[in-house]
Enzyme design. Structure first.
Site, PDB file in Angstrom:
ATOM      1  N   ASP A  78      90.847 -12.873 -82.287  1.00 44.16           N
ATOM      2  CA  ASP A  78      89.748 -12.397 -83.274  1.00 44.16           C
ATOM      3  C   ASP A  78      89.965 -12.583 -84.697  1.00 44.16           C
ATOM      4  OD1 ASP A  78      88.381 -12.139 -80.961  1.00 44.16           O
ATOM      5  OD2 ASP A  78      87.820  -9.905 -81.223  1.00 44.16           O
ATOM      6  N   VAL A 113      92.173 -14.523 -86.104  1.00 44.94           N
ATOM      7  CA  VAL A 113      92.365 -15.660 -86.793  1.00 44.94           C
ATOM      8  C   VAL A 113      91.177 -16.308 -86.875  1.00 44.94           C
ATOM      9  CG1 VAL A 113      93.138 -17.954 -86.409  1.00 44.94           C
ATOM     10  CG2 VAL A 113      94.410 -16.170 -85.381  1.00 44.94           C
ATOM     11  N   TYR A 114      89.870 -16.035 -86.129  1.00 45.58           N
ATOM     12  CA  TYR A 114      88.523 -16.285 -86.474  1.00 45.58           C
ATOM     13  C   TYR A 114      88.099 -15.649 -87.739  1.00 45.58           C
ATOM     14  CZ  TYR A 114      83.409 -16.932 -85.670  1.00 45.58           C
ATOM     15  OH  TYR A 114      82.206 -17.166 -85.973  1.00 45.58           O
ATOM     16  N   SER A 171      53.091 -23.267 -69.612  1.00 48.20           N
ATOM     17  CA  SER A 171      53.496 -22.130 -68.747  1.00 48.20           C
ATOM     18  C   SER A 171      53.635 -22.604 -67.239  1.00 48.20           C
ATOM     19  CB  SER A 171      52.683 -20.987 -69.060  1.00 48.20           C
ATOM     20  OG  SER A 171      51.321 -21.324 -68.602  1.00 48.20           O
ATOM     21  N   GLU A 215      66.127 -21.175 -60.625  1.00 42.54           N
ATOM     22  CA  GLU A 215      66.751 -20.373 -61.671  1.00 42.54           C
ATOM     23  C   GLU A 215      66.156 -18.931 -61.655  1.00 42.54           C
ATOM     24  OE1 GLU A 215      65.772 -22.852 -64.954  1.00 42.54           O
ATOM     25  OE2 GLU A 215      66.480 -24.728 -64.001  1.00 42.54           O
ATOM     26  N   LYS A 254      64.083 -16.156 -63.452  1.00 43.87           N
ATOM     27  CA  LYS A 254      63.289 -16.239 -64.882  1.00 43.87           C
ATOM     28  C   LYS A 254      63.506 -15.231 -65.688  1.00 43.87           C
ATOM     29  CE  LYS A 254      58.055 -16.713 -65.336  1.00 43.87           C
ATOM     30  NZ  LYS A 254      58.301 -15.603 -66.331  1.00 43.87           N
ATOM     31  N   ASP A 279      63.294 -13.007 -68.615  1.00 49.11           N
ATOM     32  CA  ASP A 279      62.153 -11.935 -69.150  1.00 49.11           C
ATOM     33  C   ASP A 279      62.572 -11.743 -70.844  1.00 49.11           C
ATOM     34  OD1 ASP A 279      59.704 -10.940 -69.517  1.00 49.11           O
ATOM     35  OD2 ASP A 279      60.329  -9.083 -68.436  1.00 49.11           O
ATOM     36  N   ARG A 288      56.744 -20.185 -79.065  1.00 52.53           N
ATOM     37  CA  ARG A 288      55.784 -21.014 -78.173  1.00 52.53           C
ATOM     38  C   ARG A 288      54.442 -21.164 -78.775  1.00 52.53           C
ATOM     39  NH1 ARG A 288      52.136 -19.919 -74.456  1.00 52.53           N
ATOM     40  NH2 ARG A 288      51.929 -21.574 -72.655  1.00 52.53           N
ATOM     41  N   GLU A 314      64.950 -19.373 -73.380  1.00 52.56           N
ATOM     42  CA  GLU A 314      64.494 -18.055 -73.242  1.00 52.56           C
ATOM     43  C   GLU A 314      65.408 -17.330 -74.108  1.00 52.56           C
ATOM     44  OE1 GLU A 314      61.549 -17.840 -71.920  1.00 52.56           O
ATOM     45  OE2 GLU A 314      61.209 -15.760 -71.291  1.00 52.56           O
ATOM     46  N   TYR A 339      66.772 -23.669 -70.676  1.00 48.28           N
ATOM     47  CA  TYR A 339      66.426 -24.007 -69.521  1.00 48.28           C
ATOM     48  C   TYR A 339      65.711 -25.510 -69.416  1.00 48.28           C
ATOM     49  CZ  TYR A 339      62.012 -22.081 -71.072  1.00 48.28           C
ATOM     50  OH  TYR A 339      60.789 -21.602 -71.525  1.00 48.28           O
ATOM     51  N   LYS A 358      62.076 -25.387 -59.370  1.00 49.62           N
ATOM     52  CA  LYS A 358      61.496 -26.822 -60.131  1.00 49.62           C
ATOM     53  C   LYS A 358      61.893 -27.793 -59.091  1.00 49.62           C
ATOM     54  CE  LYS A 358      62.725 -24.867 -64.437  1.00 49.62           C
ATOM     55  NZ  LYS A 358      63.530 -24.724 -65.618  1.00 49.62           N
ATOM     56  N   LYS A 412      56.941 -14.340 -58.795  1.00 47.42           N
ATOM     57  CA  LYS A 412      56.936 -13.108 -59.698  1.00 47.42           C
ATOM     58  C   LYS A 412      57.406 -11.952 -58.863  1.00 47.42           C
ATOM     59  CE  LYS A 412      55.515 -14.315 -63.804  1.00 47.42           C
ATOM     60  NZ  LYS A 412      54.406 -13.700 -64.196  1.00 47.42           N
ATOM     61  N   CYS A 416      22.332  -1.172 -68.604  1.00 49.10           N
ATOM     62  CA  CYS A 416      23.348  -1.601 -69.375  1.00 49.10           C
ATOM     63  C   CYS A 416      23.865  -0.355 -69.966  1.00 49.10           C
ATOM     64  CB  CYS A 416      23.140  -2.627 -70.348  1.00 49.10           C
ATOM     65  SG  CYS A 416      24.300  -2.964 -71.401  1.00 49.10           S
ATOM     66  N   CYS A 447      22.849  -1.342 -74.009  1.00 49.31           N
ATOM     67  CA  CYS A 447      21.783  -1.594 -74.657  1.00 49.31           C
ATOM     68  C   CYS A 447      20.554  -1.260 -73.659  1.00 49.31           C
ATOM     69  CB  CYS A 447      21.438  -3.100 -75.083  1.00 49.31           C
ATOM     70  SG  CYS A 447      21.348  -3.947 -73.512  1.00 49.31           S
ATOM     71  N   CYS A 456      24.553  -7.515 -67.545  1.00 55.71           N
ATOM     72  CA  CYS A 456      22.995  -7.294 -68.487  1.00 55.71           C
ATOM     73  C   CYS A 456      22.613  -8.664 -69.076  1.00 55.71           C
ATOM     74  CB  CYS A 456      23.712  -6.471 -69.682  1.00 55.71           C
ATOM     75  SG  CYS A 456      22.718  -6.207 -71.136  1.00 55.71           S
ATOM     76  N   CYS A 492      22.250  -8.104 -76.653  1.00 56.66           N
ATOM     77  CA  CYS A 492      22.981  -6.969 -76.139  1.00 56.66           C
ATOM     78  C   CYS A 492      24.377  -6.865 -77.280  1.00 56.66           C
ATOM     79  CB  CYS A 492      23.607  -6.766 -74.986  1.00 56.66           C
ATOM     80  SG  CYS A 492      24.880  -5.709 -74.577  1.00 56.66           S
TER      81      CYS A 492
HETATM   82  S1  IVH Z   1      60.451 -23.563 -67.214  1.00 54.19           S
HETATM   83  C1  IVH Z   1      57.082 -26.518 -68.125  1.00 54.19           C
HETATM   84  N1  IVH Z   1      62.709 -21.917 -66.665  1.00 54.19           N
HETATM   85  O1  IVH Z   1      58.752 -18.375 -68.287  1.00 54.19           O
HETATM   86  C2  IVH Z   1      57.703 -25.049 -67.817  1.00 54.19           C
HETATM   87  N2  IVH Z   1      60.890 -21.140 -67.758  1.00 54.19           N
HETATM   88  O2  IVH Z   1      55.607 -19.699 -67.701  1.00 54.19           O
HETATM   89  C3  IVH Z   1      58.871 -24.662 -68.640  1.00 54.19           C
HETATM   90  N3  IVH Z   1      60.972 -18.712 -68.424  1.00 54.19           N
HETATM   91  O3  IVH Z   1      57.384 -18.983 -71.062  1.00 54.19           O
HETATM   92  C4  IVH Z   1      59.350 -23.316 -68.321  1.00 54.19           C
HETATM   93  N4  IVH Z   1      63.103 -18.472 -67.608  1.00 54.19           N
HETATM   94  O4  IVH Z   1      59.746 -18.901 -71.321  1.00 54.19           O
HETATM   95  C5  IVH Z   1      61.462 -22.115 -67.170  1.00 54.19           C
HETATM   96  N5  IVH Z   1      64.453 -20.682 -66.132  1.00 54.19           N
HETATM   97  C6  IVH Z   1      63.514 -20.669 -66.618  1.00 54.19           C
HETATM   98  C7  IVH Z   1      62.684 -19.405 -67.249  1.00 54.19           C
HETATM   99  C8  IVH Z   1      61.297 -19.953 -67.752  1.00 54.19           C
HETATM  100  C9  IVH Z   1      61.997 -17.955 -68.182  1.00 54.19           C
HETATM  101  C10 IVH Z   1      59.730 -18.377 -69.145  1.00 54.19           C
HETATM  102  C11 IVH Z   1      59.575 -19.410 -69.964  1.00 54.19           C
HETATM  103  C12 IVH Z   1      57.830 -19.422 -69.938  1.00 54.19           C
HETATM  104  C13 IVH Z   1      57.528 -18.938 -68.663  1.00 54.19           C
HETATM  105  C14 IVH Z   1      56.972 -19.664 -67.688  1.00 54.19           C
END
Ligand code: IVH
Length: 670
Positions: free
Chosen positions: A34, A36-37, A83, A113, A115, A117, A136, A170, A222, A287, A311, A405, A408, A423, A428
């Site tokens: 570290d 050196v950095y 998405s 992969e 996902k 968050d 996005r 992400e 990703y 994918k 999910k 309603c 109204c 309604c 309204c």
């Molecule tokens: S692929 C065309 N890979 O999840 C789709 N998305 O609705 C491109 N996310 O908002 C998304 N990890 O930001 C992909 N390994 C992963 C991901 C990932 C998180 C998020 C992405 C997007 C939502 C998918």
């Protein structure tokens, strides 16, 4: 040191620090101690302090966060940030697999992969240098958060090859950083963040990049924006490996799976190991691996058909249902809402949850006073899962929907074949307010700064009775609203002004015509080009459009047949709203020319045009640009160093042009 030597030294320090930083942060394999950095960094900082003209925009010193911004600019994504469709259980996954295999016509290899968050971002590099990063946004237009993204240590400021590339990933906050951040906020008497995702998003939305710099954010990339095949890869897994070689951090938990059973095993494994990770994941992304297969599967309006997100099931908690409230939506549907004893679930405190409709309440036998199980659907929208009948005291009250309603007083009706009560009074107030709220929403006219509270006030004060009134609001009028200061009024007026230029599909969607969602709005805008042309269209003409069915056609003609509607539209027009579609319409395309109806593949390095320019030009001349060579390809444009695609084109005896031929034929017609 003379100037030349100084420049050389700065260059060298930049290179070394990028290299060491990559090894330390991305590879987790430090090359030097570290100290050196730090020493090199101090040297660079000292030179930069004395010679600000030698500060490269991608200097490693920029990670600490520079000047405070006055706002974020808008960035149009080169290709939409889509998405993913969702899968919530094994059946959904098997359905996804079956549909995909049927469309591809053969067995598929998937890549699974985690996902992550966090927050989706797009990173643009030119000749290997980080030039712009954005959120996005609505998928088409995001916000320029370059300054904040530069502070994320695992975002390379310089790539290990001079690539020009847009990368998507992400940004997230590791659990440990999140805990530490909340602890210190707590100590300082500040509101803690609900969850790491909110903390990451909040950090990237700061105008002072120093704050983002202090937040220990990280990124997993990703994918490659636009057409990933441009960089010579044939599959998503190869593209991820390529991103690693460029210096990005990809998540290493990915695995290739040869069947949906293997995918399910992967999901089971990570469902169990999820808690061990130092970052939050909310599911697994599946994918299709081969780009050729991806291309064959294509996209729906919102998401690729070649991917889905599994999910994880939502966290469930128990609380008391105190009462049932009624709200009237944009289309007059009256929805019962559960008023709950506030309880924490999946990171936020929840006090209300949708009960959807009367039938559902009856079916689940939900009563006022019940102890109920609640969760967040899709981790966002709170819902009541079921009552705990064994915990009843006998004092619980069954719920009855009113027949009038709540807003109204007009009589509620149940339309044929619908479970909802509506309604049907077009005047309204609740519906009018919802219509305004929908009009300004992000995917419609995108007027920021008008929330439900503002709509309430605008409507109740009589300032806005229909959406056209938004465009005649004055500063003085807005200043009379509660909690509206000079600054917010001026921002709001600006946002209203900007929205006038929106392309037609945004307006069409915003008008809230029944059955006209974003996709139908875009199809109609594309087809007719102007609002007036659409307004005059008869039902038969509408039904001739591919993807427009009877329901939509009927709703559109009924809507525009209404005099009040025509009146509002005339007012919108008089206030200077754009009523034209700004994309390419079918009519704009030439009827003939070398590219009409042709599928073209670009490969190799182009030098006269960028990939995007070539693509846009070909498309504007009626061609389709595709990523991989197949029997369906009509023409291949081969730039320098073209490889496997050129070979395949030759093998299939598909005509091949060089870039000069392309430019010449573009010149002829365009
Ligand atoms: S692929 C065309 N890979 O999840 C789709 N998305 O609705 C491109 N996310 O908002 C998304 N990890 O930001 C992909 N390994 C992963 C991901 C990932 C998180 C998020 C992405 C997007 C939502 C998918």
């Amino acid at each position: 040191m003379d100037r030349i030597e100084l420049e050389k030294r700065v260059e060298q320090l930049n290179d070394l620090l990028h290299e060491y930083g990559h090894a330390y942060y991305v590879l987790d394999r430090p090359l030097v101690p570290d100290a050196v950095y730090d020493q090199y960094m101090q040297e660079l900082l000292a030179i930069e302090a004395e010679h600000p003209d030698l500060i490269y925009p991608d200097s490693p010193s920029q990670r600490v966060g520079g000047e405070i911004l006055s706002g974020f600019g808008k960035v149009e994504h080169t290709s939409p940030m889509l998405s993913l469709s969702n899968a919530f259980n094994e059946t959904d996954l098997r359905d996804f697999d079956r549909r995909a295999r049927e469309a591809a016509g053969h067995a598929l290899t998937y890549i699974c992969e985690l996902k992550i968050d966090g927050l989706a971002v797009s990173l643009s590099y030119e000749n290997g240098r980080f030039v712009q990063g954005s959120t996005r946004g609505d998928g088409t237009i995001g916000e320029d958060i370059t300054a904040n993204l530069k502070t994320v240590r695992t975002i390379p400021l310089r790539l290990r090859e001079p690539a020009t590339i847009e990368v998507r990933g992400e940004v997230y906050m590791p659990k440990r950083s999140f805990a530490a951040l909340n602890a210190s906020r707590d100590e300082a008497g500040e509101e803690p963040f609900a969850n790491p995702r909110n903390a990451a998003a909040g950090s990237l939305r700061q105008l002072d990049p120093k704050i983002a710099a202090s937040r220990h954010l990280a990124i997993y990339v990703y994918g490659i924006g636009g057409d990933g095949t441009e960089y010579g890869q044939d599959s998503h897994s190869d593209a991820l490996d390529y991103l690693d070689t460029l210096g990005f951090e990809t998540n290493k938990a990915r695995e290739r799976c040869r069947s949906i059973d293997e995918v399910i095993q992967y999901i089971e494994k990570w469902s169990a190991k999820r808690a061990e990770l130092d970052y939050e994941i909310d599911g697994i992304v599946v994918k299709v691996d081969a780009f050729e297969d991806q291309e064959q599967l294509g996209f729906t309006a919102r998401s690729p058909r070649w991917a889905t997100a599994f999910k994880f099931p939502a966290e469930e908690v128990v609380t008391k249902l105190l009462d049932i409230d009624l709200t009237v939506g944009r289309t007059g549907v009256v929805t019962p809402t559960a008023i709950l004893e506030p309880v924490r679930v999946a990171g936020t405190t929840v006090g209300r949850a949708s009960l959807h409709n009367e039938d559902l309440i009856k079916e689940k036998d939900i009563r006022i006073g019940d102890t109920v199980v609640i969760r967040k659907a899709g981790d966002i929208i709170p819902e009541v899962v079921m009552p705990l009948i064994e915990q009843r005291s006998g004092n619980e009250l069954p719920f009855e929907m009113p027949d009038h309603c709540p807003e109204c007083e007009s009589e509620l009706v149940r339309m044929e074949g619908e479970v909802a009560l509506r309604c049907v009074n077009p005047q309204c107030p609740a519906q009018m307010k919802e219509a305004i709220f929908h009009f300004v929403s992000r995917n419609a006219m995108n007027i920021e700064g008008i929330g439900e509270r503002v709509v309430d006030q605008l409507y109740n004060s009589g300032l806005v009775r229909d959406v056209s009134d938004l465009y005649t609001l004055t500063k003085e009028q807005l200043l009379t609203l509660e909690r509206m200061g000079e600054k917010s009024v001026s921002n709001l007026l600006k946002a209203i002004e900007v929205s006038k230029a929106n392309s037609l599909e945004k307006l069409l969607f915003g008008l809230g015509i029944r059955h006209v969602g974003e996709k139908a709005a875009t199809i109609l805008a594309e087809e007719f080009g102007t609002l007036h042309a659409l307004m005059e269209a008869e039902e038969d003409r509408l039904m001739q459009i591919h993807e427009i069915g009877e329901k939509v056609a009927d709703a559109v003609t009924t809507y525009f047949g209404n005099d009040d509607v025509r009146d509002v539209i005339h007012k919108l027009e008089a206030n200077g709203l754009n009523l034209m579609y700004k994309g390419l319409t079918v009519q704009d395309l030439p009827a003939e020319g070398p590219f009409v109806g042709k599928t073209v593949v670009l490969t190799g390095k182009l030098s006269l045009l960028t990939r995007n320019e070539a693509k846009e030009k070909i498309e504007s001349l009626g061609g389709k640009v595709s990523g991989s060579v197949s029997k369906k390809t009509d023409l291949v444009i081969a730039g320098e160093d073209a490889g496997s695609k050129l070979a395949k084109a030759n093998e299939l005896e598909i005509p091949v042009w060089d870039e000069t031929q392309l430019v010449e034929s573009l010149g002829e017609k365009g």
